[in-house]
Write an enzyme that holds these catalytic residues in place. Structure first.
Site, PDB file in Angstrom:
ATOM      1  N   GLY A   8       0.816  -1.208   0.000  1.00 30.04           N
ATOM      2  CA  GLY A   8       0.000   0.000   0.000  1.00 30.04           C
ATOM      3  C   GLY A   8       0.843   1.248   0.000  1.00 30.04           C
ATOM      4  O   GLY A   8       1.981   1.257  -0.476  1.00 30.04           O
ATOM      5  N   SER A   9       0.300   2.314   0.566  1.00 22.93           N
ATOM      6  CA  SER A   9       0.950   3.617   0.530  1.00 22.93           C
ATOM      7  C   SER A   9       2.116   3.689   1.508  1.00 22.93           C
ATOM      8  O   SER A   9       2.177   2.952   2.495  1.00 22.93           O
ATOM      9  CB  SER A   9      -0.059   4.716   0.879  1.00 22.93           C
ATOM     10  OG  SER A   9      -0.436   4.631   2.254  1.00 22.93           O
ATOM     11  N   GLY A  66       0.645   4.953   5.011  1.00 29.44           N
ATOM     12  CA  GLY A  66      -0.073   3.911   5.731  1.00 29.44           C
ATOM     13  C   GLY A  66       0.832   2.780   6.158  1.00 29.44           C
ATOM     14  O   GLY A  66       0.748   2.282   7.296  1.00 29.44           O
ATOM     15  N   GLY A  67       1.718   2.368   5.261  1.00 27.26           N
ATOM     16  CA  GLY A  67       2.626   1.277   5.582  1.00 27.26           C
ATOM     17  C   GLY A  67       3.596   1.643   6.680  1.00 27.26           C
ATOM     18  O   GLY A  67       3.886   0.839   7.572  1.00 27.26           O
ATOM     19  N   GLU A  82       5.450  -3.329   1.362  1.00 28.77           N
ATOM     20  CA  GLU A  82       5.813  -2.713   0.084  1.00 28.77           C
ATOM     21  C   GLU A  82       5.147  -1.355   0.059  1.00 28.77           C
ATOM     22  O   GLU A  82       3.911  -1.264   0.095  1.00 28.77           O
ATOM     23  CB  GLU A  82       5.343  -3.577  -1.086  1.00 28.77           C
ATOM     24  CG  GLU A  82       5.726  -2.999  -2.432  1.00 28.77           C
ATOM     25  CD  GLU A  82       5.093  -3.753  -3.593  1.00 28.77           C
ATOM     26  OE1 GLU A  82       4.667  -3.074  -4.552  1.00 28.77           O
ATOM     27  OE2 GLU A  82       5.028  -4.986  -3.528  1.00 28.77           O
ATOM     28  N   CYS A 127       3.048  -0.699  -9.029  1.00 26.89           N
ATOM     29  CA  CYS A 127       4.164  -0.316  -8.164  1.00 26.89           C
ATOM     30  C   CYS A 127       5.475  -0.298  -8.926  1.00 26.89           C
ATOM     31  O   CYS A 127       6.445   0.320  -8.477  1.00 26.89           O
ATOM     32  CB  CYS A 127       4.261  -1.270  -6.980  1.00 26.89           C
ATOM     33  SG  CYS A 127       4.326  -3.014  -7.443  1.00 26.89           S
TER      34      CYS A 127
END
Length: 508
Positions: free
Chosen positions: A215-216, A219-220, A239, A276
């Site tokens: 994800g972002s 957030g990650g 990731e 990605c």
């Protein structure tokens, strides 16, 4: 799955913390039943899931079309990838490659003194929490790479659903649970949850031993920090973000300019730039000539190349807002101009920005802003400029690509990129990540929070840890370390690889 349905008002009913705790506890109980199961049985569970997904493909793809802006072909390929991956992992499990079983027999003549009998094998971690991605509703979602590799490792999985494709995720989860039940797997080995409170509980719960996340960066990183703050920190395989630079040498540009531009246009617009591995930076030579060259102007070539590419709305309004902000941030940086303007339509036209090597050296932040959508930056460098120093400005990436000619010595450039990238490409484009034995999908931070891969058979090892057995009697050894090799797996014995014992040759 009682708490994961639409309410009568149409609002999402989130999984409560209490229900999340119950599912994690059930997952741990299932893990304890399944952790020492033989490879053939575990492989049958993976194949059972694959068959169930395949049997329900039409329904799942239709749900994906309803909830996302992805077309049938893309969704069907993604589902096919997930099914293939499960079956590939099943083969790996049967061979025992993931166990890394190693036996050193006692050796009184060992060079550093008598060696005891030492045997090592990898064992599963326990319950794994997996966060689904927005941009791949099959390949990096409910039964994507993280869930499949954790199950292959012998773990139980609690999957946090991404609400961008809620109904598809709920249905996929139900199919997976039913498939596991039909092949005799312990109840609770796989389950799903929804919502922020459930997600935080998943990261915090003492029975959860690792997290997989796609994800972002924001957030990650928040979840990564949360996992690290636990009284007992756990591995967080996240990731987060990548810009995937592409470096074009002067020789390659002179010989293959139009071909390179066509490949670039196809790659950065693929899937509306929501991969990605999208190439977000293209380094090309020549200030006065690089954007004019011989024949058509580069801007005309790119305009022509992107004109026929499929255009769709981005995956969600939230992603679109983030994309627009990122493009504006880069466009507002000193020395950045517009080479090809996008637009504000629901399915936006691609944006290509341009700048120079001098400007990115002064403002390296230009090279760090990911634009998750159909946008990229062309960076012009002086003929004879040092590509190695430009590559040295990059932070961690999933990929780095070099377009060059075979006679050129680009070893220093490759060495510099190797320090910053998980996958290097030669005269190729990074979009499209096949599932295979040698694949590596990862890279230094901020591309990922670990140096492991989330794609390919090596991904299984993330959710395992090694245990050595020193001087144990044969009767107390686990099956993969016994001399008679009852599981018939491939092992390293006294420094040499042995072959699995043929069927019917195992001693009782």
């Amino acid at each position: 799955m009682q708490a994961q349905k639409e309410s009568v008002e149409g609002r999402t009913m989130f999984t409560t913390v209490e229900e999340t705790n119950t599912r994690i506890t059930a997952a741990h109980a299932a893990y304890e039943q399944a952790r020492d199961i033989d490879p053939g049985t575990r492989a049958a569970w993976l194949r059972g899931i694959a068959a169930a997904l395949e049997a329900n493909a039409d329904e799942l793809v239709a749900l994906g079309q309803e909830e996302t802006h992805l077309d049938e072909g893309r969704l069907s390929f993604e589902l096919k990838r997930s099914v293939f991956q499960l079956r590939l992992f099943a083969e790996e499990v049967v061979r025992g490659e993931h166990l890394d079983a190693t036996i050193d027999h006692a050796d009184p003549t060992w060079g550093m003194g008598p060696r005891p009998d030492i045997r090592r094998v990898s064992v599963p971690l326990g319950v794994v929490g997996v966060f689904g991605a927005s941009n791949f509703p099959f390949a990096f979602s409910v039964m994507g790479g993280d869930s499949a590799s954790a199950l292959a490792a012998g773990c139980a999985v609690v999957h946090k659903i991404h609400e961008g494709h809620l109904q598809l995720a709920l249905r996929t989860g139900a199919i997976v649970e039913e498939a596991l039940e039909s092949v005799g797997a312990p109840q609770g080995l796989f389950s799903t949850i929804i919502g922020r409170a459930a997600a935080e509980c998943l990261v915090d719960h003492p029975l959860v031993k690792a997290i997989g996340f796609t994800g972002s960066t924001a957030g990650g990183r928040a979840l990564f920090d949360r996992a690290a703050r636990r009284s007992t920190p756990i591995p967080f395989y996240g990731e987060l973000g990548s810009i995937n630079p592409v470096f074009v040498t002067e020789a390659a540009w002179k010989l293959r300019r139009d071909e390179i531009l066509a490949g670039f246009a196809s790659s950065f617009t693929m899937g509306m730039g929501q991969f990605c591995t999208k190439p977000g930076l293209l380094f090309v030579p020549g200030y006065s000539s690089a954007l004019t060259g011989n024949g058509d102007d580069v801007s005309d070539i790119l305009k022509r190349e992107v004109a026929g590419k499929p255009r769709r709305p981005l995956l969600s309004p939230r992603l679109r807002e983030g994309f627009d902000r990122a493009v504006e941030t880069v466009r507002a940086a000193p020395g950045v101009d517009v080479l090809l303007a996008g637009d504000d339509s629901e399915a936006p036209h691609p944006t290509i920005l341009k700048t120079t090597a001098d400007h990115v050296r002064k403002h390296p932040g230009i090279l760090e802003q990911e634009m998750f959508g159909p946008a990229a930056v062309v960076v012009e460098y002086h003929p004879g400029d040092d590509l190695v120093s430009l590559a040295g400005l990059m932070v961690g990436q999933l990929t780095g690509s070099v377009h060059a000619e075979p006679h050129e010595d680009v070893s220093d450039l490759l060495s510099t990129l190797r320090e910053r990238c998980g996958r290097l490409l030669w005269n190729a484009w990074p979009t499209g990540v096949t599932v295979s034995y040698a694949q590596h999908h990862g890279g230094p931070y901020p591309a990922t929070t670990a140096t492991t891969t989330s794609v390919g058979t090596a991904a299984i090892a993330r959710f395992m840890r090694a245990v050595a057995y020193d001087s144990f009697p044969p009767s107390q050894l686990p099956a993969p370390l016994r001399d008679d090799n009852p599981w018939r797996i491939r092992r390293r014995v006294d420094g040499a690889w042995d072959s699995p014992i043929p069927e019917g040759k195992v001693s009782e």
